[in-house]
Design a protein around this motif. Structure first.
Motif, short mmCIF file in Angstrom:
data_model
loop_
_atom_site.label_atom_id
_atom_site.label_comp_id
_atom_site.label_asym_id
_atom_site.label_seq_id
_atom_site.Cartn_x
_atom_site.Cartn_y
_atom_site.Cartn_z
N PRO A 1 0.81 -1.23 0.00
CA PRO A 1 0.00 0.00 0.00
C PRO A 1 0.84 1.27 0.00
O PRO A 1 0.34 2.33 -0.37
CB PRO A 1 -0.83 -0.11 1.28
CG PRO A 1 -0.08 -1.05 2.16
CD PRO A 1 0.62 -2.01 1.25
N ALA A 2 2.11 1.18 0.39
CA ALA A 2 2.96 2.37 0.38
C ALA A 2 3.28 2.80 -1.05
O ALA A 2 3.38 3.99 -1.35
CB ALA A 2 4.25 2.10 1.15
N CYS B 1 -1.14 3.19 -3.75
CA CYS B 1 -2.00 3.75 -2.70
C CYS B 1 -3.48 3.69 -3.07
O CYS B 1 -3.85 3.57 -4.24
CB CYS B 1 -1.58 5.19 -2.39
SG CYS B 1 -2.15 6.41 -3.59
N SER B 2 -4.31 3.79 -2.03
CA SER B 2 -5.77 3.79 -2.19
C SER B 2 -6.37 5.17 -2.00
O SER B 2 -7.50 5.42 -2.40
CB SER B 2 -6.41 2.82 -1.20
OG SER B 2 -5.97 1.50 -1.43
N SER B 3 -5.63 6.07 -1.35
CA SER B 3 -6.19 7.38 -0.99
C SER B 3 -6.45 8.26 -2.21
O SER B 3 -7.18 9.25 -2.11
CB SER B 3 -5.25 8.10 -0.02
OG SER B 3 -3.98 8.25 -0.61
N GLU C 1 -10.77 4.02 0.72
CA GLU C 1 -10.03 5.08 0.00
C GLU C 1 -9.12 5.86 0.95
O GLU C 1 -9.09 7.08 0.95
CB GLU C 1 -11.04 6.00 -0.71
CG GLU C 1 -11.82 5.24 -1.77
CD GLU C 1 -13.17 5.86 -2.14
OE1 GLU C 1 -13.60 5.66 -3.29
OE2 GLU C 1 -13.82 6.52 -1.31
N ASP D 1 -5.14 5.53 3.29
CA ASP D 1 -3.87 4.84 3.50
C ASP D 1 -3.45 4.98 4.96
O ASP D 1 -3.93 5.89 5.66
CB ASP D 1 -2.77 5.48 2.62
CG ASP D 1 -3.05 5.31 1.13
OD1 ASP D 1 -3.46 4.20 0.73
OD2 ASP D 1 -2.87 6.29 0.37
N HIS E 1 -5.85 5.09 7.79
CA HIS E 1 -6.58 3.85 7.56
C HIS E 1 -6.46 2.91 8.76
O HIS E 1 -7.44 2.25 9.14
CB HIS E 1 -6.05 3.17 6.29
CG HIS E 1 -6.58 1.78 6.08
ND1 HIS E 1 -5.94 0.66 6.57
CD2 HIS E 1 -7.69 1.33 5.44
CE1 HIS E 1 -6.63 -0.42 6.23
NE2 HIS E 1 -7.69 -0.04 5.55
N ARG F 1 -5.37 0.96 -8.07
CA ARG F 1 -4.47 1.63 -7.14
C ARG F 1 -3.75 2.72 -7.94
O ARG F 1 -3.79 2.72 -9.17
CB ARG F 1 -3.44 0.67 -6.54
CG ARG F 1 -4.03 -0.43 -5.66
CD ARG F 1 -4.56 0.12 -4.35
NE ARG F 1 -4.97 -0.93 -3.42
CZ ARG F 1 -6.20 -1.36 -3.27
NH1 ARG F 1 -7.17 -0.84 -4.02
NH2 ARG F 1 -6.51 -2.29 -2.39
N THR G 1 2.68 5.72 -6.01
CA THR G 1 3.15 6.88 -5.24
C THR G 1 4.58 7.25 -5.62
O THR G 1 5.11 8.26 -5.17
CB THR G 1 3.13 6.56 -3.73
OG1 THR G 1 3.96 5.41 -3.50
CG2 THR G 1 1.71 6.26 -3.25
N HIS H 1 -6.24 -3.74 3.02
CA HIS H 1 -7.53 -3.27 2.51
C HIS H 1 -8.49 -4.41 2.19
O HIS H 1 -9.46 -4.22 1.46
CB HIS H 1 -7.34 -2.40 1.26
CG HIS H 1 -6.86 -1.02 1.58
ND1 HIS H 1 -5.53 -0.69 1.54
CD2 HIS H 1 -7.52 0.09 1.97
CE1 HIS H 1 -5.40 0.59 1.88
NE2 HIS H 1 -6.59 1.09 2.15
#
Length: 400
Positions: free
Chosen positions: A62-63, A66-68, A90, A92, A96, A291, A294, A347
């Motif tokens: 996730p780093a 990302c989902s944000s 939505e 991170d 999250h 996704r 980043t 997630h």
């Protein structure tokens, strides 16, 4: 480097959000997997991963992915979300992590254990009522009716207005798609559903002692704010229903199509949980998620620049022959652990414990009470940008 400079990434003219794709996605899934570990879809200018290893890698980093910035095609850093973003789906870490901890406590294995008796009794009552009818629509009368008869009560919703629940969940998952007709129509029709959901998620409207009230109780301890609590209840209203409805629909569809597997289940009802899990792998009710990178990243030899959307084909990964033996067969004795039907990593679907409990007790009720499930007409597929399910499944059941 621009999004299309890497010569190692094959370009495909596939539209994974076209109605003809939804009707039969499997040949295209194979094409996507065989083209390479990472592909580029020119239609929507996104990268795609369809093999199990790469989908799993993206879900569990996730780093980097990302989902944000949105788990649909929209990039929230470039355009305004159509609704206030989900604090779970939505978001991170660390934001999250904090909200997820609250939801994990109200939907824990202990809570599921407390709900099991009530959910199992409701499943048996549902099957008994359907045995009286013999012929019915397995989507409306079973896959939708059963979760709607128990989950809103467990959550603490008032009886009025529940007809908005399924349209709302369908809308949310359509909105993850591109600006096609499905998404446009869903958002245009969304106002009454959104108003109902926003109102029902408020503390005063939830029954004391229900899951929704338990979420709001975390405001008192300072774990979440009064503004965040309704948004967390909202997360459960889509995650706790759509995955369950489409999962149960998929399982009944599989058992009707593969009578040898239903016979196995009848002979050993302890396979109920696995029959449901295998249906989720085989049909993948949630087909895709996005996704956003980043940073510049290399994935399986392919270079993906920062700020690019990556489309994960969960359904294609769930039938990847590199991961599964005989992936195109429905086998209720298969070891299903590791499938990405509910995602993977931080997630993973928040409603998965509810879906799994409801799916298992319904499969067990069918195994004990029904001798045969037969389709009596053509099933009708429901088209949605993210979900795979049926709109209609006419069946006849014979009592055991």
């Amino acid at each position: 480097m621009t999004a299309t400079d890497d010569a190692s990434v094959p370009h495909l003219d596939v539209d994974p959000f076209a109605l003809e794709f939804f009707a039969d996605p499997f040949p295209t899934h194979e094409r996507l997997r065989e083209a390479g570990p990472v592909v580029y879809l020119d239609k929507w200018n996104v990268y795609g991963v369809a093999r199990y290893a790469e989908v799993y890698a993206v879900l569990n980093d996730p780093a980097t992915f990302c989902s944000s910035r949105g788990v649909g095609l929209s990039d929230f850093s470039k355009e305004k979300p159509w609704r206030p973003p989900s604090l779970i789906l939505e978001a991170d870490p660390p934001a999250h992590t904090r909200t997820r901890t609250v939801l994990s406590s109200v939907l824990s294995a202990t809570v599921m254990k407390q709900l099991r008796g009530r959910f199992a009794a409701a499943a048996e009552a549902c099957v008994d009522a359907l045995l009286d009818k013999r012929r019915f629509d397995a989507i409306e009368d079973l896959a939708e009716a059963y979760p709607l008869s128990i989950f809103p009560d467990a959550l603490g919703l008032k009886p009025e207005g529940r007809e908005h629940l399924l349209p709302y969940a369908s809308l949310v998952f359509n909105a993850f798609g591109p600006p096609n007709e499905l998404r446009k129509q869903a958002i245009e029709r969304s106002a009454p559903h959104q108003d109902y959901i926003a109102e029902q998620c408020q503390r005063d409207n939830l029954t004391p002692g229900g899951i929704g009230a338990c979420i709001h109780a975390h405001v008192d301890s300072g774990a979440i704010t009064a503004t965040e609590a309704p948004l967390l209840v909202r997360s459960l209203l889509s995650a706790g229903l759509d995955t369950t409805v489409n999962g149960i629909g998929a399982a009944v569809y599989c058992l009707a199509r593969f009578p040898d597997q239903f016979e196995k289940l009848r002979n050993d009802p302890t396979l109920a949980r696995n029959a449901f899990e295998e249906a989720v792998r085989f049909e993948s009710p949630v087909q895709t998620f996005f996704r956003t990178t980043t940073r510049d990243v290399e994935l399986s030899g392919a270079s993906i620049p920062e700020g690019e959307k990556v489309l994960m084909f969960l359904a294609a990964a769930n039938r990847d022959p590199r991961r599964w033996e005989a992936p195109d067969s429905y086998d209720i004795t298969r070891r299903t652990s590791g499938h990405v039907g509910y995602g993977s990593g931080i997630h993973m679907c928040v409603g998965q414990l509810v879906a799994r409990l409801e799916g298992e007790v319904m499969m067990a009720a069918l195994a004990r009470r029904v001798a045969k499930i037969e389709m009596t007409g053509e099933p009708k597929r429901l088209f949605n940008n993210t979900l795979r399910g049926l709109e209609r499944l006419p069946v006849e059941i014979t009592p055991a």
